[in-house]
Structure formats: C-alpha cells, structure tokens
Write a protein that holds these residues in place. Structure first.
Motif, PDB file in Angstrom:
ATOM      1  N   SER A 107      -0.788  27.127   0.821  1.00  0.00           N
ATOM      2  CA  SER A 107      -0.077  27.346  -0.439  1.00  0.00           C
ATOM      3  C   SER A 107       1.045  28.359  -0.259  1.00  0.00           C
TER       4      SER A 107
ATOM      5  N   ASP B 106       3.340  30.803  -2.707  1.00  0.00           N
ATOM      6  CA  ASP B 106       3.499  31.371  -4.041  1.00  0.00           C
ATOM      7  C   ASP B 106       4.922  31.885  -4.201  1.00  0.00           C
TER       8      ASP B 106
ATOM      9  N   GLU C 208       8.207  33.045  -7.246  1.00  0.00           N
ATOM     10  CA  GLU C 208       8.569  33.452  -8.594  1.00  0.00           C
ATOM     11  C   GLU C 208       9.996  33.001  -8.880  1.00  0.00           C
TER      12      GLU C 208
ATOM     13  N   LYS D 128       5.714  31.958 -12.499  1.00  0.00           N
ATOM     14  CA  LYS D 128       5.062  32.026 -11.197  1.00  0.00           C
ATOM     15  C   LYS D 128       4.582  30.633 -10.820  1.00  0.00           C
TER      16      LYS D 128
ATOM     17  N   ARG E 297       2.808  28.079  -7.708  1.00  0.00           N
ATOM     18  CA  ARG E 297       2.113  27.896  -6.436  1.00  0.00           C
ATOM     19  C   ARG E 297       2.251  26.439  -6.012  1.00  0.00           C
TER      20      ARG E 297
ATOM     21  N   THR F 185       0.984  23.741  -3.354  1.00  0.00           N
ATOM     22  CA  THR F 185      -0.150  23.547  -2.444  1.00  0.00           C
ATOM     23  C   THR F 185       0.046  22.266  -1.652  1.00  0.00           C
TER      24      THR F 185
ATOM     25  N   TRP G   7       0.779  21.454  -7.704  1.00  0.00           N
ATOM     26  CA  TRP G   7       1.472  22.694  -8.045  1.00  0.00           C
ATOM     27  C   TRP G   7       0.842  23.301  -9.284  1.00  0.00           C
TER      28      TRP G   7
ATOM     29  N   GLU H 281      -1.183  28.763 -17.834  1.00  0.00           N
ATOM     30  CA  GLU H 281      -1.250  28.176 -16.494  1.00  0.00           C
ATOM     31  C   GLU H 281      -1.505  26.680 -16.579  1.00  0.00           C
TER      32      GLU H 281
END
Length: 223
Positions: free
Chosen positions: A154, A156, A158, A168, A170, A172, A183, A192
């Motif tokens: 992954s 990460d 911003e 933010k 991520r 993957t 994602w 999230e």
C-alpha cells in the motif's frame, strides 16, 4: 459549479457512492480498509512507487467492476471505465440511479431518477492525479507511507487541493501479479470509503460516448 461536494466525488476517483432514493444510504464514517494478509516484509519504497507509476502509465484504459463497502457492511456495485488522460465513468448497478462522469475537464454527478446533473472541476476530486497523461506519485502527491507484506503493498498519500481540505488516500496493490486492488479515501470531514476492483480489463478501450457530459438539458431516465 455546485458548491456542495457529494459523497460520490469522494470515491472518484473516483469516486464513490451516493445511492438513489430507493437504496439505503451507506454509512461511510466507520468503513475500514482491508488489512494486509501475512507477515510484514521489508519494502523498498522507491521501487514500489516506481512500480505503481509504471502500472498506471503502461495502460491508458481500464474497464473493471467495483464494489464499495460501507461501515455497516452494505455495498454498492457497478462498473468503472477509464480512458486517460482525464476521462472516467462510474456507472452504478440498479437500484442505484447515480453515475459519475469525467470528460477531461469537468466531472458530472448524474441522478437519472431525480433528473439532476451537478458539475464540478476535476481538480476538486481526490483521485484526479490518476487521470493525468503521465502519473508520477512522488511529484503529483504527498506520499506519507508505504506498507505491505508478501501479498499486498500500500501507498499512503495526501492531497491538500481537494474540495473542503485535505484528503487521505491509500492505494493497495496485489504483489503477484502487480495490480491495483483497492483504494481507500478519507475525506476532509474524516469519512472513510473503501472501493475494491475486480475483473479488470486493461486491453479494451471504452467507447468515447461513455465520457460525454450533456450540459444543456436535463437527463432522460430512459437513456
């Protein structure tokens, strides 16, 4: 341009899941990203980022199925189409009536049932960098971490330029063969959203008509 950015644009990238009036709303506040399976292994961050850039830049098109999971376990399914630079479409499976279309300049959030179409700038969306002609994660975003194991990895990042503040993200990837798997986007309000891909086709070019935005009339729900 509408000034209220809907949840659909959080995933745009992409982008995600406002349901129709006939669909129960997704609880996005507590959705969690899938955790890597297996023991952590040392990762060469620069090599992983280079591999991710190559993955995105080697193929300008994508057709895939997507699944969005809310924090309460409810899901929304659909089809994702990408034709870089700048063009993307999220088509949600019934009973949802939502579509999100990017034509290279603007993003339209379309609700066929309500006959509404809201327009936004691509620059307001958190995954806009994936639609560039050439993707360079280190230059286009702020990379905050790299993690993974023998099965997944992954990255990460911003993005400080999204509507409302910092998002933010991520990304993957499956390690073997290397491919984007999922994602996660945490929007400026802390919500999230997790989107997973399946049946990914990197060879077939989507039809150009899939990325057209009609800015002159309300939509006909029969189309």
């Amino acid at each position: 341009m509408n000034r209220s950015l809907p949840i659909a644009l959080v995933c745009f990238a992409l982008i995600g899941g406002q349901a129709s009036a006939d669909t129960k709303p997704l609880n996005l506040q507590s959705a969690k990203a899938a955790k890597p399976v297996g023991k952590p292994v040392p990762l060469d961050s620069d090599a992983l980022i280079a591999k991710a850039n190559a993955y995105f830049n080697d193929d300008a098109t994508m057709i895939a199925k997507f699944t969005q999971i809310g924090g309460d376990g409810r899901r929304t399914d659909g089809q994702l189409l990408i034709d870089r630079p700048g063009r993307m479409r999220f088509a949600y499976a019934p009973p949802a009536t939502l579509e999100v279309v990017a034509d290279g300049t603007s993003v339209a959030v379309i609700d066929r049932k309500l006959h509404t179409q809201d327009l936004y700038f691509i620059g307001q969306t958190p995954l806009k960098f994936l639609l560039k002609d050439h993707v360079d994660l280190a230059s286009d975003t702020k990379i905050t971490g790299v993690s993974g194991d023998g099965n997944t990895a992954s990255i990460d990042i911003e993005d400080h330029a999204t509507f409302g503040g910092t998002s933010k993200i991520r990304l993957t990837f499956e390690q073997q063969p290397f491919a984007l798997k999922q994602w996660t986007v945490v929007d400026p309000q802390g919500y999230e959203t997790v989107v997973s891909l399946s049946d990914v086709d990197l060879q077939t070019k989507p039809d150009d008509s899939q990325f057209k935005i009609n800015t002159e009339r309300m939509l006909d729900t029969r189309k």
